[in-house]
Design a protein around this motif. Sequence first.
Motif, PDB file in Angstrom:
ATOM      1  N   ALA A  11       0.855  -1.190   0.000  1.00  9.40           N
ATOM      2  CA  ALA A  11       0.000   0.000   0.000  1.00  9.40           C
ATOM      3  C   ALA A  11       0.892   1.241   0.000  1.00  9.40           C
ATOM      4  O   ALA A  11       1.912   1.278   0.682  1.00  9.40           O
ATOM      5  CB  ALA A  11      -0.906   0.003   1.231  1.00  9.40           C
ATOM      6  N   THR A  12       0.501   2.248  -0.768  1.00 14.47           N
ATOM      7  CA  THR A  12       1.308   3.467  -0.827  1.00 14.47           C
ATOM      8  C   THR A  12       0.424   4.686  -0.964  1.00 14.47           C
ATOM      9  O   THR A  12      -0.710   4.605  -1.468  1.00 14.47           O
ATOM     10  CB  THR A  12       2.306   3.422  -1.999  1.00 14.47           C
ATOM     11  OG1 THR A  12       3.120   4.607  -1.989  1.00 14.47           O
ATOM     12  CG2 THR A  12       1.589   3.338  -3.327  1.00 14.47           C
ATOM     13  N   LEU A  13       0.922   5.813  -0.504  1.00 19.35           N
ATOM     14  CA  LEU A  13       0.239   7.081  -0.732  1.00 19.35           C
ATOM     15  C   LEU A  13       0.240   7.369  -2.227  1.00 19.35           C
ATOM     16  O   LEU A  13       1.250   7.141  -2.909  1.00 19.35           O
ATOM     17  CB  LEU A  13       0.961   8.196   0.022  1.00 19.35           C
ATOM     18  CG  LEU A  13       1.018   8.007   1.542  1.00 19.35           C
ATOM     19  CD1 LEU A  13       2.074   8.921   2.147  1.00 19.35           C
ATOM     20  CD2 LEU A  13      -0.332   8.266   2.157  1.00 19.35           C
ATOM     21  N   PRO A  14      -0.883   7.848  -2.794  1.00 19.05           N
ATOM     22  CA  PRO A  14      -0.973   7.984  -4.255  1.00 19.05           C
ATOM     23  C   PRO A  14       0.126   8.827  -4.887  1.00 19.05           C
ATOM     24  O   PRO A  14       0.787   8.393  -5.830  1.00 19.05           O
ATOM     25  CB  PRO A  14      -2.355   8.611  -4.454  1.00 19.05           C
ATOM     26  CG  PRO A  14      -3.133   8.215  -3.243  1.00 19.05           C
ATOM     27  CD  PRO A  14      -2.148   8.181  -2.116  1.00 19.05           C
ATOM     28  N   SER A  15       0.330  10.053  -4.377  1.00 23.76           N
ATOM     29  CA  SER A  15       1.347  10.933  -4.987  1.00 23.76           C
ATOM     30  C   SER A  15       2.738  10.360  -4.809  1.00 23.76           C
ATOM     31  O   SER A  15       3.577  10.422  -5.726  1.00 23.76           O
ATOM     32  CB  SER A  15       1.262  12.329  -4.378  1.00 23.76           C
ATOM     33  OG  SER A  15       0.002  12.920  -4.631  1.00 23.76           O
ATOM     34  N   PHE A  16       3.016   9.797  -3.647  1.00 25.44           N
ATOM     35  CA  PHE A  16       4.321   9.178  -3.395  1.00 25.44           C
ATOM     36  C   PHE A  16       4.559   8.038  -4.368  1.00 25.44           C
ATOM     37  O   PHE A  16       5.654   7.891  -4.927  1.00 25.44           O
ATOM     38  CB  PHE A  16       4.367   8.671  -1.945  1.00 25.44           C
ATOM     39  CG  PHE A  16       5.715   8.156  -1.512  1.00 25.44           C
ATOM     40  CD1 PHE A  16       6.574   8.968  -0.799  1.00 25.44           C
ATOM     41  CD2 PHE A  16       6.116   6.858  -1.801  1.00 25.44           C
ATOM     42  CE1 PHE A  16       7.815   8.510  -0.384  1.00 25.44           C
ATOM     43  CE2 PHE A  16       7.357   6.388  -1.394  1.00 25.44           C
ATOM     44  CZ  PHE A  16       8.207   7.214  -0.685  1.00 25.44           C
ATOM     45  N   GLY A  17       3.535   7.221  -4.577  1.00 28.68           N
ATOM     46  CA  GLY A  17       3.677   6.096  -5.499  1.00 28.68           C
ATOM     47  C   GLY A  17       3.954   6.534  -6.915  1.00 28.68           C
ATOM     48  O   GLY A  17       4.799   5.951  -7.609  1.00 28.68           O
ATOM     49  N   MET A  18       3.255   7.581  -7.356  1.00 28.92           N
ATOM     50  CA  MET A  18       3.410   8.045  -8.737  1.00 28.92           C
ATOM     51  C   MET A  18       4.748   8.735  -8.976  1.00 28.92           C
ATOM     52  O   MET A  18       5.413   8.494  -9.978  1.00 28.92           O
ATOM     53  CB  MET A  18       2.269   9.003  -9.099  1.00 28.92           C
ATOM     54  CG  MET A  18       0.911   8.343  -9.204  1.00 28.92           C
ATOM     55  SD  MET A  18      -0.408   9.547  -9.468  1.00 28.92           S
ATOM     56  CE  MET A  18       0.070  10.223 -11.069  1.00 28.92           C
ATOM     57  N   ARG A  19       5.157   9.595  -8.034  1.00 26.45           N
ATOM     58  CA  ARG A  19       6.293  10.463  -8.301  1.00 26.45           C
ATOM     59  C   ARG A  19       7.612   9.979  -7.697  1.00 26.45           C
ATOM     60  O   ARG A  19       8.676  10.344  -8.187  1.00 26.45           O
ATOM     61  CB  ARG A  19       5.986  11.885  -7.805  1.00 26.45           C
ATOM     62  CG  ARG A  19       5.040  12.626  -8.747  1.00 26.45           C
ATOM     63  CD  ARG A  19       5.701  12.813 -10.111  1.00 26.45           C
ATOM     64  NE  ARG A  19       4.813  13.375 -11.083  1.00 26.45           N
ATOM     65  CZ  ARG A  19       4.627  14.684 -11.261  1.00 26.45           C
ATOM     66  NH1 ARG A  19       5.245  15.547 -10.468  1.00 26.45           N
ATOM     67  NH2 ARG A  19       3.826  15.113 -12.184  1.00 26.45           N
ATOM     68  N   TRP A  20       7.554   9.186  -6.635  1.00 31.71           N
ATOM     69  CA  TRP A  20       8.812   8.744  -6.024  1.00 31.71           C
ATOM     70  C   TRP A  20       9.080   7.269  -6.302  1.00 31.71           C
ATOM     71  O   TRP A  20      10.181   6.896  -6.695  1.00 31.71           O
ATOM     72  CB  TRP A  20       8.794   9.005  -4.521  1.00 31.71           C
ATOM     73  CG  TRP A  20      10.152   8.901  -3.881  1.00 31.71           C
ATOM     74  CD1 TRP A  20      11.061   9.911  -3.733  1.00 31.71           C
ATOM     75  CD2 TRP A  20      10.766   7.723  -3.320  1.00 31.71           C
ATOM     76  NE1 TRP A  20      12.206   9.438  -3.116  1.00 31.71           N
ATOM     77  CE2 TRP A  20      12.044   8.099  -2.853  1.00 31.71           C
ATOM     78  CE3 TRP A  20      10.359   6.410  -3.177  1.00 31.71           C
ATOM     79  CZ2 TRP A  20      12.918   7.191  -2.253  1.00 31.71           C
ATOM     80  CZ3 TRP A  20      11.220   5.495  -2.570  1.00 31.71           C
ATOM     81  CH2 TRP A  20      12.485   5.894  -2.115  1.00 31.71           C
ATOM     82  N   LEU A  21       8.071   6.441  -6.098  1.00 31.26           N
ATOM     83  CA  LEU A  21       8.279   5.000  -6.255  1.00 31.26           C
ATOM     84  C   LEU A  21       8.405   4.578  -7.712  1.00 31.26           C
ATOM     85  O   LEU A  21       9.352   3.874  -8.090  1.00 31.26           O
ATOM     86  CB  LEU A  21       7.121   4.241  -5.614  1.00 31.26           C
ATOM     87  CG  LEU A  21       7.279   3.752  -4.182  1.00 31.26           C
ATOM     88  CD1 LEU A  21       6.010   3.051  -3.741  1.00 31.26           C
ATOM     89  CD2 LEU A  21       8.476   2.813  -4.053  1.00 31.26           C
ATOM     90  N   ALA A  22       7.418   4.954  -8.513  1.00 28.69           N
ATOM     91  CA  ALA A  22       7.347   4.444  -9.886  1.00 28.69           C
ATOM     92  C   ALA A  22       8.619   4.707 -10.695  1.00 28.69           C
ATOM     93  O   ALA A  22       9.114   3.799 -11.379  1.00 28.69           O
ATOM     94  CB  ALA A  22       6.121   5.015 -10.592  1.00 28.69           C
TER      95      ALA A  22
END
Length: 300
Positions: free
Chosen positions: A103-114
């Motif tokens: 599970a991840t925070l949406p903005s964090f997932g899009m901009r940092w993780l991906a």
Amino acid sequence: MTDNRRRLLPPIGALASFVAAARHDSFSRAGQEMGLTQSAVSRQIAHLEDWLQLRLFDRNGRRVELSREGEAYLKAIGPALEQIRAATAAAISGRSDKELNIATLPSFGMRWLAPRLPRLTARHPDIIVNFSARTFPFSFAHEAFDGAIHFGDIDWPGGAPELLFHEESILVCAPDRLRRQPIAKVADLLEWPLLVQAERRSAWKIFLDRAGVDQEPPAPSASFEHFLMLAQAAAAGAGAALIPKFLIGPELAAGTLVSPLAETLAAEHGYYFVVPEGQPLSPSLTIFRDWLLEEARTER
């Protein structure tokens, strides 16, 4: 299985009742969780105590508390029951031991993780990571996640957190609007429409206070649940925003957002990777956790 080995495996229903009652310090609340009556839970636990020849709870009227033996037994079997649940969920869903649900925070997932995932894939092409968006903490006992990325306090009930990094927010706005309405100092923001992230409505007051501006900020002109929505509104000229710098690298590079002042807002809270407390990490989750912490060190 020999009779002796069978004797060492209590009924799973009795174990589940024991763990639920220990979590709530209540047979009735354990029954509500499990869909059983209070008397049914009591019978299950009495059966388990008879099986073990141990007193697992001290009874005091309607309230129950773990005995010393009960605390030791819970500490030993709790993680094992969680592993059984996870293995059963994986078997039902057809997941392999190389597949993770995070599970991840949406903005964090899009901009940092991906953008960083190709580095994980290059090292460990056999690991599959399924990401789902979650904004608030949840119970690992009720959701089939191996881990979660969380922003806020270090406390997550039933979770073991590890710090990734603290964030630093910067002031941003659209360059066209800035040309029409310059910002030369922090106090100039009092004449601007201020945009906020829904969970951080106090950010502008903190920013102004730290800059020595002894005035209340105007009421926010708009509020957004996710930072990327906030960034889009600011880039469209709707107002000024405070956004974590690591989330808006593309907008800053493209010039759709600019930061007119050097002042920043360092957050007291941080981003954490959280796993279920007391549960051994699988080899795949250990690899993912180690990779994530390594990437976070570069951010710090």
